[in-house]
Design a protein around this motif. Structure first.
Motif, PDB file in Angstrom:
ATOM      1  N   VAL A  72       0.865  -1.183   0.000  1.00 53.83           N
ATOM      2  CA  VAL A  72       0.000   0.000   0.000  1.00 53.83           C
ATOM      3  C   VAL A  72       0.901   1.232   0.000  1.00 53.83           C
ATOM      4  O   VAL A  72       2.122   1.126   0.115  1.00 53.83           O
ATOM      5  N   GLU A  73       0.283   2.414  -0.113  1.00 52.69           N
ATOM      6  CA  GLU A  73       1.091   3.641  -0.104  1.00 52.69           C
ATOM      7  C   GLU A  73       0.362   4.809   0.547  1.00 52.69           C
ATOM      8  O   GLU A  73      -0.825   5.036   0.284  1.00 52.69           O
ATOM      9  N   HIS A  74       1.076   5.508   1.395  1.00 52.26           N
ATOM     10  CA  HIS A  74       0.837   6.903   1.750  1.00 52.26           C
ATOM     11  C   HIS A  74       2.210   7.483   2.049  1.00 52.26           C
ATOM     12  O   HIS A  74       2.958   6.926   2.860  1.00 52.26           O
ATOM     13  N   VAL A  75       2.550   8.587   1.409  1.00 50.77           N
ATOM     14  CA  VAL A  75       3.829   9.234   1.692  1.00 50.77           C
ATOM     15  C   VAL A  75       3.784   9.873   3.070  1.00 50.77           C
ATOM     16  O   VAL A  75       4.693   9.706   3.891  1.00 50.77           O
ATOM     17  N   VAL A  76       2.712  10.618   3.318  1.00 49.85           N
ATOM     18  CA  VAL A  76       2.466  11.191   4.643  1.00 49.85           C
ATOM     19  C   VAL A  76       0.970  11.103   4.916  1.00 49.85           C
ATOM     20  O   VAL A  76       0.159  11.057   4.002  1.00 49.85           O
ATOM     21  N   VAL A  77       0.622  11.086   6.194  1.00 47.96           N
ATOM     22  CA  VAL A  77      -0.775  11.179   6.616  1.00 47.96           C
ATOM     23  C   VAL A  77      -0.872  12.387   7.543  1.00 47.96           C
ATOM     24  O   VAL A  77      -0.465  12.318   8.714  1.00 47.96           O
ATOM     25  N   PRO A  78      -1.369  13.504   7.047  1.00 49.17           N
ATOM     26  CA  PRO A  78      -1.438  14.706   7.884  1.00 49.17           C
ATOM     27  C   PRO A  78      -2.368  14.519   9.086  1.00 49.17           C
ATOM     28  O   PRO A  78      -3.495  14.023   8.943  1.00 49.17           O
ATOM     29  N   HIS A  79      -1.882  14.928  10.235  1.00 53.08           N
ATOM     30  CA  HIS A  79      -2.686  14.841  11.455  1.00 53.08           C
ATOM     31  C   HIS A  79      -3.930  15.722  11.314  1.00 53.08           C
ATOM     32  O   HIS A  79      -3.879  16.830  10.810  1.00 53.08           O
ATOM     33  N   SER A  85       1.258   4.709  11.847  1.00 57.81           N
ATOM     34  CA  SER A  85       2.057   3.489  11.782  1.00 57.81           C
ATOM     35  C   SER A  85       2.967   3.525  10.551  1.00 57.81           C
ATOM     36  O   SER A  85       2.684   4.233   9.586  1.00 57.81           O
ATOM     37  N   PRO A  86       4.051   2.758  10.568  1.00 60.78           N
ATOM     38  CA  PRO A  86       4.939   2.740   9.407  1.00 60.78           C
ATOM     39  C   PRO A  86       4.223   2.232   8.149  1.00 60.78           C
ATOM     40  O   PRO A  86       3.564   1.192   8.174  1.00 60.78           O
ATOM     41  N   ILE A  87       4.344   2.998   7.076  1.00 57.14           N
ATOM     42  CA  ILE A  87       3.881   2.584   5.746  1.00 57.14           C
ATOM     43  C   ILE A  87       5.086   2.741   4.830  1.00 57.14           C
ATOM     44  O   ILE A  87       5.313   3.823   4.275  1.00 57.14           O
ATOM     45  N   PRO A  88       5.904   1.708   4.675  1.00 55.03           N
ATOM     46  CA  PRO A  88       7.136   1.852   3.894  1.00 55.03           C
ATOM     47  C   PRO A  88       6.859   2.264   2.447  1.00 55.03           C
ATOM     48  O   PRO A  88       5.796   1.958   1.889  1.00 55.03           O
ATOM     49  N   ASP A  89       7.840   2.950   1.850  1.00 52.72           N
ATOM     50  CA  ASP A  89       7.729   3.229   0.426  1.00 52.72           C
ATOM     51  C   ASP A  89       7.533   1.896  -0.314  1.00 52.72           C
ATOM     52  O   ASP A  89       8.330   0.968  -0.139  1.00 52.72           O
ATOM     53  N   PRO A  90       6.485   1.783  -1.127  1.00 46.20           N
ATOM     54  CA  PRO A  90       6.176   0.479  -1.706  1.00 46.20           C
ATOM     55  C   PRO A  90       7.242  -0.045  -2.658  1.00 46.20           C
ATOM     56  O   PRO A  90       7.493  -1.259  -2.691  1.00 46.20           O
ATOM     57  N   GLY A 114       3.462  -6.445  -6.473  1.00 48.76           N
ATOM     58  CA  GLY A 114       2.359  -5.572  -6.819  1.00 48.76           C
ATOM     59  C   GLY A 114       2.201  -4.393  -5.874  1.00 48.76           C
ATOM     60  O   GLY A 114       2.461  -4.494  -4.671  1.00 48.76           O
ATOM     61  N   THR A 115       1.751  -3.279  -6.429  1.00 52.67           N
ATOM     62  CA  THR A 115       1.360  -2.122  -5.616  1.00 52.67           C
ATOM     63  C   THR A 115      -0.153  -2.013  -5.636  1.00 52.67           C
ATOM     64  O   THR A 115      -0.766  -2.032  -6.692  1.00 52.67           O
ATOM     65  N   ALA A 116      -0.742  -1.892  -4.464  1.00 54.47           N
ATOM     66  CA  ALA A 116      -2.208  -1.821  -4.381  1.00 54.47           C
ATOM     67  C   ALA A 116      -2.609  -0.823  -3.298  1.00 54.47           C
ATOM     68  O   ALA A 116      -3.030  -1.216  -2.235  1.00 54.47           O
ATOM     69  N   ILE A 117      -2.477   0.461  -3.602  1.00 52.02           N
ATOM     70  CA  ILE A 117      -2.042   0.950  -4.899  1.00 52.02           C
ATOM     71  C   ILE A 117      -0.899   1.963  -4.716  1.00 52.02           C
ATOM     72  O   ILE A 117      -0.616   2.392  -3.597  1.00 52.02           O
ATOM     73  N   LEU A 118      -0.294   2.361  -5.859  1.00 52.73           N
ATOM     74  CA  LEU A 118       0.580   3.509  -5.919  1.00 52.73           C
ATOM     75  C   LEU A 118      -0.274   4.728  -6.263  1.00 52.73           C
ATOM     76  O   LEU A 118      -1.070   4.672  -7.210  1.00 52.73           O
ATOM     77  N   ILE A 119      -0.127   5.803  -5.509  1.00 53.85           N
ATOM     78  CA  ILE A 119      -0.935   7.005  -5.750  1.00 53.85           C
ATOM     79  C   ILE A 119      -0.250   7.794  -6.865  1.00 53.85           C
ATOM     80  O   ILE A 119       0.568   8.684  -6.622  1.00 53.85           O
ATOM     81  N   LEU A 120      -0.581   7.446  -8.088  1.00 56.11           N
ATOM     82  CA  LEU A 120       0.192   7.900  -9.236  1.00 56.11           C
ATOM     83  C   LEU A 120       0.213   9.417  -9.421  1.00 56.11           C
ATOM     84  O   LEU A 120       1.281   9.982  -9.713  1.00 56.11           O
ATOM     85  N   PRO A 121      -0.901  10.148  -9.277  1.00 57.76           N
ATOM     86  CA  PRO A 121      -0.847  11.578  -9.575  1.00 57.76           C
ATOM     87  C   PRO A 121      -0.018  12.391  -8.579  1.00 57.76           C
ATOM     88  O   PRO A 121       0.247  13.569  -8.831  1.00 57.76           O
ATOM     89  N   GLN A 122       0.396  11.787  -7.473  1.00 61.28           N
ATOM     90  CA  GLN A 122       1.286  12.478  -6.543  1.00 61.28           C
ATOM     91  C   GLN A 122       2.738  12.446  -7.009  1.00 61.28           C
ATOM     92  O   GLN A 122       3.570  13.190  -6.487  1.00 61.28           O
ATOM     93  N   ARG A 123       3.045  11.598  -7.988  1.00 63.55           N
ATOM     94  CA  ARG A 123       4.430  11.310  -8.332  1.00 63.55           C
ATOM     95  C   ARG A 123       4.840  11.961  -9.649  1.00 63.55           C
ATOM     96  O   ARG A 123       4.006  12.217 -10.509  1.00 63.55           O
ATOM     97  N   ASN A 124       6.136  12.150  -9.805  1.00 64.95           N
ATOM     98  CA  ASN A 124       6.672  12.520 -11.106  1.00 64.95           C
ATOM     99  C   ASN A 124       6.640  11.274 -11.990  1.00 64.95           C
ATOM    100  O   ASN A 124       7.260  10.257 -11.657  1.00 64.95           O
ATOM    101  N   PRO A 125       5.940  11.313 -13.121  1.00 59.35           N
ATOM    102  CA  PRO A 125       5.766  10.085 -13.898  1.00 59.35           C
ATOM    103  C   PRO A 125       7.045   9.600 -14.570  1.00 59.35           C
ATOM    104  O   PRO A 125       7.214   8.396 -14.776  1.00 59.35           O
ATOM    105  N   VAL A 126       7.960  10.502 -14.893  1.00 61.65           N
ATOM    106  CA  VAL A 126       9.207  10.087 -15.528  1.00 61.65           C
ATOM    107  C   VAL A 126      10.091   9.367 -14.512  1.00 61.65           C
ATOM    108  O   VAL A 126      10.646   8.293 -14.785  1.00 61.65           O
ATOM    109  N   VAL A 127      10.205   9.936 -13.325  1.00 62.77           N
ATOM    110  CA  VAL A 127      10.978   9.279 -12.268  1.00 62.77           C
ATOM    111  C   VAL A 127      10.332   7.944 -11.890  1.00 62.77           C
ATOM    112  O   VAL A 127      11.018   6.926 -11.716  1.00 62.77           O
ATOM    113  N   THR A 128       9.007   7.931 -11.784  1.00 63.31           N
ATOM    114  CA  THR A 128       8.310   6.695 -11.417  1.00 63.31           C
ATOM    115  C   THR A 128       8.493   5.621 -12.482  1.00 63.31           C
ATOM    116  O   THR A 128       8.715   4.448 -12.158  1.00 63.31           O
ATOM    117  N   ALA A 129       8.412   5.994 -13.753  1.00 60.71           N
ATOM    118  CA  ALA A 129       8.640   5.022 -14.826  1.00 60.71           C
ATOM    119  C   ALA A 129      10.033   4.420 -14.716  1.00 60.71           C
ATOM    120  O   ALA A 129      10.222   3.209 -14.912  1.00 60.71           O
TER     121      ALA A 129
END
Length: 289
Positions: free
Chosen positions: A37-44, A65-70, A87-102
């Motif tokens: 799973v993914e969350h980069v941060v969870v704002p309080h 709780s810890p949510i490691p980078d997937p 598998g990633t379920a899921i990667l939050i794609l629009p938060q990421r740079n698509p070129v770096v992610t690719a």
């Protein structure tokens, strides 16, 4: 029927040795895939409504709780396994740079032998997380569609070009390429918009919870409207507890069921330890071989 192990990077399995032990047990038990799973941060104090709980909160201790980078977690366990798909379920794609992610995804697939990565994507729900990352929230749907097209260009073209509203590049080399020149993209989400996106552009569809027939029907209608073969879109859903229910899903065209190893998204863990995973393989997966 294929079996995946989901929510695998949470809880005790956010730690390296435990993660490896779990992944090796899953591979030995006959699971075809393991999912993060993914969350980069969870704002309080976030106000966005969590879509998988009546309370609108993540719960289950996930917020702090810890949510490691997937992708790093999958690279770690990928080096200790041989065949299980990552598998990633899921990667939050629009938060990421698509070129770096690719680049990251292609590198992961390359280093783990090729054909092992399943890129599950979603548009996200936590507006405050987008704000913390400096990414607009409202246009995350069209941004996701464009990022998928851009990443596929980078994976498949010798000198990749793509020009869109959110990302643009011309005649670039992005190496390593995935050995198969493609990475399966599985669209996640329990909404009509997610079902339509899966039908339009996904290699698979993975609702977070047990999928009602109307969502699968919507996915198939969108695929037909796009001139696509609905049978080529692999469907993954939450694993029910009884073999007869799994057999019924197979008759509905479901290709994979995902078994929770941690409690999340309102679903209880069906297995909790590597020994449980091995036992599940003998008692359940073996029935479908």
């Amino acid at each position: 029927m294929k079996f995946g192990l989901r929510y695998a990077s949470l809880g005790r399995y956010s730690n390296g040795p435990a993660a490896v032990e779990l992944a090796q047990a899953a591979e030995a038990a006959g699971f075809d895939s393991i999912w993060t799973v993914e969350h980069v941060v969870v704002p309080h104090g976030y106000q966005s409504r969590y879509p998988y709980s009546p309370s609108g909160r993540m719960g289950s201790g996930l917020e702090d709780s810890p949510i490691p980078d997937p992708l790093i977690w999958l690279a770690y366990i990928g080096s200790a396994t041989r065949t299980i798909k990552l598998g990633t379920a899921i990667l939050i794609l629009p938060q990421r740079n698509p070129v770096v992610t690719a680049k990251e995804i292609a590198t992961l697939d390359h280093l783990t032998g090729g054909g092992r990565v399943l890129l599950g994507i979603g548009v996200g729900w936590l507006a405050e997380e987008f704000a913390a990352l400096g990414v607009p929230f409202e246009d995350r749907g069209p941004r996701t569609d464009e990022y998928v097209a851009a990443m596929r260009a980078l994976w498949s073209q010798e000198r990749a070009s793509y020009h869109g509203r959110f990302v643009s590049f011309d005649q670039v080399f992005c190496r390593p390429l995935p050995p198969e020149r493609r990475i399966p993209i599985i669209v996640g989400g329990d909404t009509l918009a997610a079902a339509r996106r899966a039908g339009r552009l996904g290699d698979g569809y993975f609702p977070a919870r047990p999928a009602p027939p109307e969502l699968l029907d919507e996915m198939r209608r969108a695929a037909e409207a796009a001139g696509r073969d609905t049978g080529a879109i692999e469907i993954t859903v939450a694993a029910p507890p009884e073999p007869a229910e799994i057999e019924a899903l197979a008759k509905r065209g479901v290709a994979r069921v995902a078994v929770p190893v941690s409690a999340a998204a309102g679903l209880p863990a069906q297995v909790k330890t590597p020994d449980d995973v091995l036992r599940y393989g003998k008692e359940m997966i073996a029935r479908f071989r």
